[in-house]
Design an enzyme around this catalytic site. Structure first.
Site, short mmCIF file in Angstrom:
data_model
loop_
_atom_site.label_atom_id
_atom_site.label_comp_id
_atom_site.label_asym_id
_atom_site.label_seq_id
_atom_site.Cartn_x
_atom_site.Cartn_y
_atom_site.Cartn_z
N ASP A 153 -33.16 25.03 26.23
CA ASP A 153 -34.15 25.92 26.88
C ASP A 153 -34.92 25.22 27.99
OD1 ASP A 153 -35.76 24.19 25.53
OD2 ASP A 153 -36.78 25.67 24.30
N GLU A 165 -36.80 22.47 27.79
CA GLU A 165 -37.90 21.59 27.37
C GLU A 165 -37.40 20.15 27.25
OE1 GLU A 165 -39.67 23.22 23.84
OE2 GLU A 165 -40.59 24.87 24.94
N ARG A 170 -51.33 15.75 48.20
CA ARG A 170 -51.88 16.33 49.43
C ARG A 170 -52.96 17.37 49.19
NH1 ARG A 170 -46.27 17.37 52.49
NH2 ARG A 170 -45.64 17.60 50.32
N GLN A 171 -53.06 17.87 47.96
CA GLN A 171 -54.20 18.78 47.64
C GLN A 171 -55.31 17.86 47.13
OE1 GLN A 171 -54.24 22.20 48.10
NE2 GLN A 171 -56.35 22.41 47.39
N HIS A 195 -51.13 9.33 49.09
CA HIS A 195 -51.60 9.96 50.33
C HIS A 195 -53.10 9.79 50.53
CE1 HIS A 195 -51.58 12.76 53.64
NE2 HIS A 195 -52.51 13.48 53.04
N ASP A 243 -50.27 10.85 63.04
CA ASP A 243 -51.62 11.41 63.20
C ASP A 243 -52.64 10.29 63.06
OD1 ASP A 243 -52.26 11.01 60.42
OD2 ASP A 243 -51.14 12.83 59.97
N LYS A 275 -51.99 15.13 66.17
CA LYS A 275 -51.24 16.15 65.42
C LYS A 275 -52.16 17.30 65.03
CE LYS A 275 -49.61 16.30 60.69
NZ LYS A 275 -49.05 15.52 59.59
N ARG A 293 -51.99 20.68 62.54
CA ARG A 293 -51.18 21.46 61.60
C ARG A 293 -51.52 22.93 61.76
NH1 ARG A 293 -47.79 20.99 57.57
NH2 ARG A 293 -47.76 18.72 57.52
N ASP A 344 -44.90 6.91 58.41
CA ASP A 344 -45.76 7.89 57.74
C ASP A 344 -45.67 7.68 56.24
OD1 ASP A 344 -47.52 9.98 57.53
OD2 ASP A 344 -46.17 11.52 58.31
C1 R5P Z 1 -49.60 14.52 56.11
O1 R5P Z 1 -50.78 14.29 56.29
C2 R5P Z 1 -48.63 13.48 55.65
O2 R5P Z 1 -49.06 12.19 55.93
C3 R5P Z 1 -47.26 13.70 56.25
O3 R5P Z 1 -47.36 13.53 57.66
C4 R5P Z 1 -46.75 15.09 55.99
O4 R5P Z 1 -47.00 15.46 54.67
C5 R5P Z 1 -45.28 15.17 56.26
O5 R5P Z 1 -44.82 16.45 55.92
P1 R5P Z 1 -43.63 17.11 56.71
O6 R5P Z 1 -42.47 16.17 56.69
O7 R5P Z 1 -43.36 18.38 55.95
O8 R5P Z 1 -44.09 17.40 58.11
#
Ligand code: R5P
Length: 316
Positions: free
Chosen positions: A34, A36, A114-115, A147, A185, A208, A210, A234
């Protein structure tokens, strides 16, 4: 001292054990029909798990990794607490003395990183929520190139951050020899600076913006990249959108070659194919299994793990 692993990070755990001069003990991990998960500290590994502090290498991505990690930590904790009986053994009440704290969780790629703040009213700070749950089940934490580190503040256990950036620097220095290192960025400029200083070249960042979860825009910034070999570094590459836009901006400004390097190669939805149509090289660590994992995350973890009080005297 044992380095343990589940389904997500076996090869990395083995490399880490070798780097530290310790033993690798894979746990038994499988799935019920299932879906798990099932985990178990194998009987031959029990003495090692109880002998000294131990390190569990486990990814919390994708979501199933969170549950598997919690189950493995629970199993390890019970073994170390001396609670090692089982319904099908000769002695279901088998107990031993507790051996004390010393479970270090090493997370190569921390999902939900990232959150890391509340972007809109009513959202959870997901990174902090996951970090808190994990911290309740271990005695120490190390996370590779997370991150945003703030999710790991005030957890009540020792946290030592691990980084593959020096190893990415070594790799780029040997294989690419860039004239310039860029972060896509401003927020990641520290990574670009560190790599550039190691290589002995210039560094800068791209502007950058978003637009949404799938769209980023790189605004032209006065960079002298004409005729240069540029390495964009990155912390993670997911859809590849960030690197695509950055590469296009650099090409427009005359860059001779563009390489992309990252700690975490998620490479979702065909990102590798898309990226390799624009970049000259794609370089990632093995924090997540991926086809461009050419840099080991083991040395970064080895450096961090020796900072825990339980391990300092045990490093080979
Ligand atoms: C964002 O702040 C992270 O450092 C990465 O630049 C980002 O998450 C990369 O995501 P993606 O490849 O979807 O652009």
């Amino acid at each position: 001292m044992p380095v343990l692993s589940g389904s997500s990070s076996g090869p990395l755990a083995e490399a880490l054990a070798e780097a530290l001069g310790w033993e690798h003990h894979p746990l038994e991990v499988r799935r019920f029909p299932d879906s798990e998960g099932y985990v178990r500290v194998r009987t031959p590994s029990i003495p090692a798990v109880r002998s000294q502090a131990c390190v569990l290498v486990a990814n919390t991505f994708p979501d199933a990794g969170i549950v598997e990690t919690l189950l493995m930590l629970e199993a390890i904790r019970d073994v170390r607490a001396g609670d090692i009986g089982g319904a099908y053994t000769d002695d279901p009440e088998a107990r031993a003395d507790p051996v004390g704290p010393g479970i270090i969780l090493a997370i190569p790629y921390f999902g939900y990183a990232r959150q890391d703040k509340r972007f809109q009213q009513g959202e959870p700070i997901s990174a902090r929520a996951i970090a808190r749950v994990l911290a309740h089940h271990c005695d120490g934490l190390t996370v590779l190139d997370v991150h945003e580190a703030t999710a790991f503040n005030d957890l009540g256990i020792p946290v030592h951050h691990a980084s593959a950036i020096p190893d990415i620097g070594d790799h780029l220095s040997a294989r690419v020899r860039p004239d310039m290192v860029l972060s896509p960025d401003k927020g990641a400029i520290g990574i670009a600076r560190e790599v550039a200083e190691q290589i002995g070249c210039e560094f800068s960042y791209l502007e950058k913006r978003r637009i949404d979860a799938h769209t980023v825009e790189h605004q032209a910034k006065d960079l002298d990249v004409d005729g240069k070999v540029v390495a964009i570094v990155d912390d993670m590459i997911s859809t590849g959108g960030t690197i695509m836009r950055a590469t296009e901006a650099l090409r427009r400004q005359g860059a001779r070659a563009v390489h992309a390097a990252t700690s975490h190669g998620l490479f979702t939805g065909g990102a590798i194919e898309r990226l390799e149509s624009v970049v000259d090289g794609l370089h990632a660590t093995d924090s997540l299994p991926n086809p461009r994992a050419v840099i080991s995350a083991a040395p970064g973890f080895a450096r961090a793990i020796q900072r825990f009080e339980w391990t300092a005297s045990l490093i080979a």
